[in-house]
Design an enzyme around this catalytic site. Sequence first.
Site, PDB file in Angstrom:
ATOM      1  CG  ASP A 122     -14.838 -24.302   0.116  1.00 55.20           C
ATOM      2  OD1 ASP A 122     -13.625 -24.434   0.333  1.00 55.20           O
ATOM      3  OD2 ASP A 122     -15.696 -25.054   0.593  1.00 55.20           O
ATOM      4  CG  ASP A 185      -9.687 -28.000   3.058  1.00 56.61           C
ATOM      5  OD1 ASP A 185      -9.238 -28.357   4.174  1.00 56.61           O
ATOM      6  OD2 ASP A 185     -10.289 -28.783   2.300  1.00 56.61           O
ATOM      7  N   GLY A 243      -7.756 -29.604  18.126  1.00 62.09           N
ATOM      8  CA  GLY A 243      -7.422 -29.895  16.738  1.00 62.09           C
ATOM      9  C   GLY A 243      -7.983 -31.261  16.390  1.00 62.09           C
ATOM     10  CB  THR A 245      -9.213 -35.481  11.123  1.00 66.53           C
ATOM     11  OG1 THR A 245      -9.036 -35.462   9.702  1.00 66.53           O
ATOM     12  CG2 THR A 245     -10.019 -36.721  11.512  1.00 66.53           C
ATOM     13  NE  ARG A 257      -8.570 -32.683  -1.165  1.00 67.04           N
ATOM     14  CZ  ARG A 257      -9.234 -33.817  -0.975  1.00 67.04           C
ATOM     15  NH1 ARG A 257      -8.708 -34.971  -1.381  1.00 67.04           N
ATOM     16  NH2 ARG A 257     -10.408 -33.829  -0.377  1.00 67.04           N
ATOM     17  CD1 TRP A 261      -6.543 -28.691   1.583  1.00 68.59           C
ATOM     18  CD2 TRP A 261      -5.856 -27.854  -0.375  1.00 68.59           C
ATOM     19  NE1 TRP A 261      -7.440 -29.101   0.617  1.00 68.59           N
ATOM     20  CE2 TRP A 261      -7.047 -28.602  -0.590  1.00 68.59           C
ATOM     21  CE3 TRP A 261      -5.243 -27.241  -1.465  1.00 68.59           C
ATOM     22  CZ2 TRP A 261      -7.628 -28.746  -1.852  1.00 68.59           C
ATOM     23  CZ3 TRP A 261      -5.826 -27.395  -2.732  1.00 68.59           C
ATOM     24  CH2 TRP A 261      -6.996 -28.126  -2.909  1.00 68.59           C
TER      25      TRP A 261
END
Length: 413
Positions: A122, A185, A243, A245, A257, A261
């Site tokens: 981040d 993100d 894949g 979540t 969200r 992104w």
Amino acid sequence: MILNKQVTVILGVFILLAGCGKQLVQSPAENDFNVDAELNYCVKQTSKALAQIPDNGLIPRNIAPNASQWRMVDYTDWTSGFWPGELWYLFEATADSKWKKVADKYTEYLKPLSVSPATDHDLGFQVFSSYGNGYRLTKDTEYKSVLLKTADTLATLFNPKVGTILSWPRDVPNMEWPQHNTIMDNMINLELLFWASKNGGSKQLYDMAVSHAAVTMNNHFRPDYTSYHAVVYDKETGKKIKGVTHQGYSDSSMWARGQAWAIYGYTMVYRETNDPKFLDFAHKVTRVYLDRLPKDLIPYWDFDDPAIPKSPRDASAAAVVASALLELAVYTTDNNLANEYNEKALGMLKELSANYQSKNHNSALLLHSTGHKPAGSEIDYSIIYADYYYIEALLRYKKIAQGQKPLITYKLN
């Protein structure tokens, strides 16, 4: 009134500069959205927040429902850059030096990130929202130095065998640590690498960002262009393992969200690379999001939550997408599609401004964001990144209304 020039927008004279140089003209309808009034609201609310938050080196992150006080975090929190970024945007909006002063103060809190080992992906959210906007507006060489150092730090998380940046360099549930994980993100953090590669940093930073975007494009999306939140790769072979979540309803659902992104991220990647495959992909991930929105254009936290319409909304996703659409329209050569993007962005801003503002509740800008519902965290909260992208979208909209290019947040050089 701090912003003393009211902007009255007539969509018929809404001129956008497309990537090919073609002029796009909006459909002839009068628009009564007063963007200056909404920016003045942001000034008023943020002034209230400044008067309330403690001066102790911490940074505001969220306000709980029915609460009035911000929960504070330190500079290591992934959201730490959005508050100083919001202050920089207000400096840009008002040209009032008081905002520059406080923006610089809170930006400096994040300086240690540039000289510490990378513990998370981040860094782009943290340092580009703060130092990035600060450098864009001031050209302070110290800010530039921090940005370049931080880009090099972020680059240490890049795994060339996979081709992406490691998002969480630690054990996170369902990520099969120590295998390589990448979350959607992370697309936003690529902007720091792009900028650094063009402003004194290594060309390899550009190549890393392009690789991350391409590998993510090939592995992070289902056939309908909805996004997995996270993909786990074999750290040695680069092979996709699964894949999943982390913050969405299920591994097969479209977390609002996360899709936001993707829309914002691939629009930015096209801007930085001028590669048409990224523009085409931005259109595709945008289409499925817009087609599944409720009529008021504010998404539920996850499009596939079976509790809809009783599940919480996510104003933060709406703010991110509104900002992204205003930029994506600039690169769109199909007039009807460009018009749709701008009209939808305007509709999102109108709805957020009319029904999601925090003015009678607390000193944030927006209510009704959802952070991490599966963990029971920040459900129906005011959250700082929703405020940040809301102001960004308003500023981009104002520039377009004045016949300029929209605000390209991190185009710093």
